[in-house]
Design a protein around this motif. Structure first.
Motif, mmCIF file in Angstrom:
data_model
loop_
_atom_site.group_PDB
_atom_site.id
_atom_site.type_symbol
_atom_site.label_atom_id
_atom_site.label_comp_id
_atom_site.label_asym_id
_atom_site.label_seq_id
_atom_site.Cartn_x
_atom_site.Cartn_y
_atom_site.Cartn_z
ATOM 1 N N SER A 1 35.644 42.458 46.283
ATOM 2 C CA SER A 1 35.477 41.016 46.171
ATOM 3 C C SER A 1 36.838 40.315 46.161
ATOM 4 N N TYR B 1 36.602 45.526 40.011
ATOM 5 C CA TYR B 1 36.542 44.224 40.673
ATOM 6 C C TYR B 1 35.311 43.471 40.186
ATOM 7 N N ARG B 2 35.373 42.147 40.296
ATOM 8 C CA ARG B 2 34.263 41.315 39.825
ATOM 9 C C ARG B 2 33.109 41.371 40.830
ATOM 10 N N SER B 3 31.913 41.142 40.302
ATOM 11 C CA SER B 3 30.741 41.202 41.176
ATOM 12 C C SER B 3 30.804 40.076 42.207
ATOM 13 N N HIS B 4 30.078 40.264 43.294
ATOM 14 C CA HIS B 4 30.086 39.283 44.375
ATOM 15 C C HIS B 4 29.170 38.109 44.049
ATOM 16 N N GLU B 5 29.392 37.025 44.774
ATOM 17 C CA GLU B 5 28.497 35.882 44.648
ATOM 18 C C GLU B 5 27.103 36.317 45.094
ATOM 19 N N LEU B 6 26.096 35.811 44.403
ATOM 20 C CA LEU B 6 24.727 36.210 44.741
ATOM 21 C C LEU B 6 24.200 35.342 45.877
ATOM 22 N N ALA C 1 23.753 41.536 38.740
ATOM 23 C CA ALA C 1 24.444 41.678 40.024
ATOM 24 C C ALA C 1 24.647 43.178 40.227
#
Ligand SMILES: Cc1cc2nc3c(=O)[nH]c(=O)nc-3n(C[C@H](O)[C@H](O)[C@H](O)COP(=O)(O)OP(=O)(O)OC[C@H]3O[C@@H](n4cnc5c(N)ncnc54)[C@H](O)[C@@H]3O)c2cc1C
Ligand code: SF4
Lengths: 315, 542
Positions: free
Chosen positions: B207, B175-180, B200
Motif C-alpha cells: 500500500s 504495511y497498512r491495509s488498502h482502501e476498501l 480489511a
C-alpha cells in the motif's frame, strides 16, 4: 533504481546537513536581539508589529496556496461530487491574494476586505472539518483506522482554518499600538508564537497519520514528525517565558521551513516511485504523496520567525 | 516461451523491462547442496533461505521466467500462460476443474497469479484432532508457527489492518491495509447486520512503495498476474533475494525423475530443458511442485528399491488430497460496485473459522468480497447455463454485482488422491489422475456457508441473489507431515521418513487445510524448514 537511491540519499544528506548547520550555527552565533521596535525594510523604518503582521499575511498566503493546490487535486479526485467541494478552492484563492496584498501593506490598520476573507477562510476550515468528520463517520466502519486513512482527511480543512487564523491575527495586530501591542490578553508576540505552536502541532498530527498510513516506508518520513514538534515546543517556550534572544529557536524554525521545501522534493520522489512515475503524472499526482502538503511547515515556520522577532522586542 | 532465459550467468530482472541480473551457475556434474523442484511459495522461499545460509542451491521450474512490467497483458486470455494447463485426468464424484483457479506454472509458481490473501491458521488447527476432534494433528506447535508467520509477513510487506479481530495477537502488519472498494463494503455491511466482525484483508500487495515495488494501483488484474510488481509474489520477493545469495534458478526445466542410489539416498534430479534430458547431482533433493505435481514426481521416480514411489512406505503419497471449497453467493446491488477495482478480496469475515457453536460440521470457513474480471465473470454465467441474449442481459449488471465467496475447509480423505494415469504428457511422462469427492462434512460446511452468506448479502442490500456451488480452489495434503512414519510422509522438518536427504516443502505437507488460503502457511513452513536444515547441518546430520 540506482538513481532513486542516490537522489534519496542526497535528500537525506541535505536534511541531515540542515539539522547539523542549525545546531552548529545556532550554538555559535548568538544573534543580536533587535532592541528597537522598528524594522528597516525596503529603505523604510516600519513598526515591528506591522512587519510581523505582514509576515503573517505572507505565511497565510503560502498556507492558502498549499490548501488551494491540495484541495484542487483531492476534490478533483473526488469528482467535486458535492458543490461545497469548490468552497476551499475559492476561499484559499482569496486568502492567497489577500496575503499577497497584506504582505506589502505597511499601514497600521487592518483592512476590512482582507479581514473578511480571513474570517471566511477560518469558517470554511471549520465547516470543512465538520464535513470531513461526517464523511468519516458515515462510512461503514465509522471511526476506524481504514476510514481515517482513506476517507476525507480530517486535518486537511484545518490548514484552511490556519491560513485564515494567521491572516486574521495579522490583521488584528495592525490595529494595535506600536508600543506594547497586545492580542488575546497577552503580549502580541506571545499570542503569535502560541498560534504558530498550535498550528505546527495540528499539522504534525495530520502528517503523522498519513505517514503512518505509508508505513514510514522511507526513513525521511520520520523527519516531519520529529522536527516540527520541537519547533512547536520552542514556540511555546518563546511565548510563555521571558523574552530573550533565542538563536537556537530561530535556527530550528529555519530548519522547519527548509523541511517543508525538502518535503516537497521527497514527495516528488514518491510520485516518481509510483507505477509510471512522472510520465504518468495525471494519475500519480492525485494518488501519490501530496506535493503541496509539506510547504505548510514552511509557512508556519516563517510565521514563527515573525512571531519570534516580535517577541524579542517585548518586555 | 520456448527457450530458457536464465543462462550464461544471468537471469531476467523482474523489475526492469529487458533487464538482467547476474546469476551464479553450477555445472550439472557438480554435486550441489540442494536441488529444489518448483519455485512457488514453498520452493522459492526455501531456495532463498538456504542460499542465504550459504548452501549451494539449484532450483528448477517447469514454467517460464517472466518480466511482469513488459509481459503481463491486461488480457485474461493471454495471461493463461501463467497457469499449469498440462493435461490431467480428473474423476471421482466431484471431479476438480484444474487450471487457472488452482495451479500456476512459472518461476514464482502459483503466487505469480494468486489473489494475495495472506492469512494465519487458527492456532487450534495445528492440533485439530486432539482439540477439535477431526482431521489430523500437525507435528508443529502454533507458537512456533506464529514466529514464522511474523517472518513471512515482514518479508512480503503484508498490508493488513491495525487490529485483526480474530485469533491471538500478532505483530503489527508491516504495511497498512488498502482502501476498501465498494465490494468490500458490501461484505462489511452484511457482516455487521449478521452481528459478526469483519476486517480489511491482509494482502501481499503493498500500500506504499517497498524497494522496487510501486504501491498497488487498484486495477484489479491480480489473478491474471500483476503488471506493476506491487504484488509481493515469490517472483519479486524470494527469487531476487535467492539470486543475490547465490542460488541458481533454471526456468523451463521440467523434473521427470529423482534418482536414488543403492543405499537408498537421493543423488539428483533428471530434468528436461532446452530440448534435452539432463541430470543435476545434489546432496539433497527438495520437491516443491505443489499438491498434484509433487506426488506425481515421487510416484514417477519409483525404482526397484522403492517400487511404490519415493518416500511412500506409508502408502500415503498422493492420498488425502484436500481442495478448499470455493462456493459463493452473488447479488445485484442498487449502487455501482465495480468489484474489479482493486485486489479481488479486500475484506474478509473469519467468524466461522473461530466460532464452533452453531455448526453441524467440523472445520471452518472464511468468506471474502469478490472482484471477478469480465471474461471470468462471463464464464461463471455460462456455468449457470446462460448464453446469448440471456447472457448479454446478465452481463449488463456486471458493474452492480457483489459476491461473497468462501475458502472452506475440507477433510482429509484417503480416497481423494493423485495417482498416475497411462496417458503421457509432452515430456513422455505419465500424467496425473486426480480423484476427488466431497464428504458429508464438506457438504454440510458448504451448505452452512451458503445459507449464512445469503442472509448477509441480503442484509447488505443484495437482490436477485443466486448461489454458485461448483467451485474449488487451493490444493493441499498429498504428502502429509506427522510424527509417525506409518501415518505420514515427512516429519515436522519436511524431511521424508524413508529417504533422509529427500525433502518435501510445499502445500503437499499439510495434514489439514483449515479455512484460510494456504500460501502464508506454506511460506512459514518453508522458513521453518530452512532453520531446521541449518540446525541439522550444524549437528552434522544432514
Ligand atoms: C488463482 C489463484 C489464487 C490464489 N489465491 C491465493 C490467495 O489469495 N492466498 C493464498 O494464500 N493462496 C492463494 N492461492 C494458492 C497459492 O498460490 C498456492 O497455495 C501456493 O502458491 C502453493 O505453493 P507451492 O509452493 O506448493 O506451489 P506453487 O506455488 O504452485 O509452485 C509450484 C511450482 O512448481 C513447478 N513444478 C511443478 N512440478 C514441477 C516439475 N516436475 N518440474 C519443475 N517444476 C515443477 C510449477 O511450475 C510451479 O511453478 C491461489 C492460487 C491460485 C491459482
Ligand atoms: S490491483 Fe494491485 S496487486 Fe492487483 S494487479 Fe493491480 S497493482 Fe497488482
Amino acid at each position: 533504481m540506482k538513481q532513486r537511491v542516490r537522489s534519496d540519499t542526497t535528500m537525506l544528506l541535505a536534511l541531515g546537513g540542515m539539522a547539523l548547520a542549525t545546531t552548529v550555527l545556532g550554538a555559535r552565533k548568538p544573534a543580536r536581539p533587535p532592541r528597537q521596535a522598528l524594522r528597516r525594510q525596503a529603505g523604510r523604518e516600519i513598526p515591528m508589529h506591522i512587519a510581523a503582521a505582514s509576515r503573517f499575511n505572507h505565511s497565510s498566503s503560502l498556507l492558502a496556496l498549499s490548501v488551494l493546490a491540495d484541495s484542487a487535486v483531492e476534490h478533483y479526485r473526488g469528482s467535486f461530487k458535492n458543490p461545497a467541494m469548490f468552497i476551499p478552492l475559492v476561499s484559499a484563492s482569496l486568502s492567497f491574494f489577500a496575503g499577497l496584498h497584506g504582505g506589502h501593506d505597511r499601514r497600521a490598520a487592518s483592512h476590512p476586505v482582507r479581514h473578511g476573507i480571513y474570517a471566511f477562510a477560518a469558517v470554511a476550515g471549520i465547516v470543512g472539518t465538520g464535513f470531513h468528520i461526517y464523511n468519516v463517520t458515515k462510512r461503514t466502519g465509522g471511526w476506524s483506522w481504514n476510514n481515517l486513512f482513506y476517507a476525507a482527511p480530517l486535518g486537511a480543512p484545518t490548514a484552511l482554518l490556519l491560513s485564515g487564523g494567521l491572516g486574521a491575527i495579522g490583521e488584528r495586530l495592525r490595529d494595535q499600538p506600536a508600543e506594547d501591542p497586545h492580542l488575546l490578553g497577552m503580549p502580541a508576540g506571545s499570542a503569535l508564537a502560541l498560534a504558530v505552536s498550535a498550528g505546527l502541532l495540528g499539522t504534525v498530527g495530520e502528517v503523522g497519520l498519513l505517514h503512518f498510513r505509508g508505513a514510514f516506508q522511507h526513513p525521511a518520513m520520520y523527519a516531519p514528525v520529529i522536527i516540527p514538534p520541537v519547533a512547536a515546543a520552542l514556540m511555546a517556550q518563546t511565548a510563555l517565558t521571558r523574552p530573550r534572544p533565542r538563536p537556537r529557536t530561530r535556527w530550528w524554525l529555519r530548519l522547519t521551513a527548509g523541511l517543508g521545501l525538502l518535503g516537497m522534493g521527497f514527495h516528488a520522489r514518491g510520485i516518481a516511485r509510483c507505477q509510471g512515475g512522472w510520465r504518468n503524472w495525471s494519475q500519480n499526482i492525485p494518488s501519490g504523496p501530496p506535493l503541496p502538503a509539506p510547504p505548510s511547515f514552511t509557512a508556519l515556520a516563517l510565521a514563527g520567525l515573525a512571531a519570534l522577532r516580535l517577541r524579542q522586542t517585548e518586555k | 516461451m520456448q527457450h530458457p532465459r536464465a543462462r550464461d550467468r544471468r537471469a531476467p530482472d523482474v523489475f526492469r523491462k529487458g533487464g538482467w541480473v547476474p546469476m551464479r551457475e553450477y555445472p550439472c556434474d557438480e554435486e550441489v547442496d540442494f536441488v529444489i523442484v518448483g519455485t512457488g511459495a514453498g520452493g522459492a522461499t526455501l531456495a532463498c533461505r538456504l542460499a542465504e545460509q550459504g548452501f549451494k542451491v539449484v532450483a528448477l521450474d517447469a514454467g517460464a521466467w517472466w518480466r511482469p512490467l513488459e509481459e503481463f497483458a491486461s488480457d485474461e486470455a493471454h495471461q493463461q500462460k501463467l497457469y499449469w494447463t498440462d493435461e490431467r485426468i480428473c474423476d471421482g464424484e466431484n471431479p476438480l476443474k484444474m487450471g487457472g483457479n488452482n495451479s500456476g506454472k512459472a518461476v514464482g509458481g502459483s503466487t505469480v497469479h494468486f489473489a494475495m490473501v495472506s492469512l494465519r491458521f487458527r492456532p487450534e488447527w495445528f492440533k485439530c484432532r486432539s482439540l477439535l476432534g477431526y482431521g489430523a494433528d500437525w507435528p508443529i506447535d502454533w507458537r512456533e508457527m506464529w514466529h514464522y508467520y511474523d517472518e513471512v509477513e515482514q518479508a512480503l510487506s503484508i498490508a493488513g489492518p491495525i487490529n485483526y479481530p480474530w485469533g491471538p495477537p500478532r505483530k503489527r502488519y508491516p504495511y497498512r491495509s488498502h482502501e476498501l472498494n465498494a465490494a468490500a463494503l458490501v461484505l462489511a455491511r452484511g457482516a455487521e447486520a449478521m452481528g459478526t466482525a469483519w476486517s480489511a484483508t491482509p494482502l501481499a500487495t503493498v500500500s506504499a512503495p517497498q524497494g522496487k515495488s510501486p504501491p498497488c494501483v487498484y486495477r484489479g488484474f491480480c489473478v491474471a498476474g500483476c503488471a506493476t510488481n506491487a504484488k509481493q509474489s515469490a517472483l519479486v520477493t524470494w527469487i531476487p533475494r535467492a539470486l543475490k545469495a547465490g542460488a541458481e534458478i533454471r526456468d523451463l526445466a521440467m523434473a521427470g525423475r529423482i534418482e536414488t542410489n543403492d543405499v537408498g539416498r537421493a543423488v539428483g534430479v533428471e530434468y528436461f530443458r532446452d530440448g534435452a534430458w539432463r541430470f543435476q547431482r545434489a546432496r539433497n533433493v527438495v520437491v516443491a511442485g505443489y499438491a498434484i505435481e509433487t506426488p506425481r514426481l515421487l510416484l514417477l521416480s519409483a525404482n526397484h528399491r522403492f517400487p511404490d514411489g519415493l518416500a511412500n512406505s506409508s502408502g500415503l503419497v498422493g492420498k488425502n488430497l484436500m481442495v478448499q471449497s470455493n462456493q459463493a453467493v452473488w447479488g445485484v446491488m442498487d449502487e455501482e460496485i465495480r468489484g474489479y477495482k482493486g485486489p479481488p478480496s479486500l475484506s474478509i469475515n473469519e467468524h466461522w473459522n473461530y466460532e464452533d457453536k452453531g455448526k453441524d460440521f467440523f472445520g471452518g470457513y472464511a468468506y471474502m468480497s469478490q472482484g471477478p474480471l469480465p471474461a471470468g465473470w462471463a464464464s461463471t454465467q455460462n456455468g449457470r447455463g446462460l448464453w446469448g441474449a440471456e447472457l448479454s442481459r446478465e452481463m449488463q449488471k456486471y458493474n452492480h454485482q457483489a459476491g461473497l465467496k468462501i475458502v472452506g475447509e475440507t477433510l482429509p480423505q484417503e480416497r481423494n488422491r493423485v495417482t498416475l494415469a497411462d496417458e503421457k504428457d509432452q515430456y513422455g511422462l505419465p500424467i496425473a489422475r486426480i480423484t476427488y469427492a466431497f464428504c458429508d462434512n464438506d457438504k454440510k460446511l458448504i451448505a452452512h456457508s451458503l445459507h449464512f452468506m445469503e442472509q448477509a448479502l441480503e442484509a447488505a442490500g443484495g437482490k436477485e441473489i443466486w448461489r454458485q456451488e461448483d467451485d474449488t480452489c487451493h490444493l493441499n495434503g498429498t504428502a502429509r507431515m506427522g510424527d509417525d512414519p506409518r501415518t505420514s510422509v515427512v516429519n515436522a522438518d519436511c524431511r521424508s521418513w524413508d529417504i533422509p536427504n529427500l525433502w518435501i516443502c510445499d502445500g503437499s505437507v499439510f495434514p489439514t487445510v483449515g479455512g484460510v488460503n494456504p500460501s502464508l502457511t506454506i511460506q512459514a513452513i518453508a522458513c521453518r524448514t530452512a532453520d531446521r536444515i541449518h540446525a541439522i547441518a550444524q549437528r552434522g546430520e544432514l
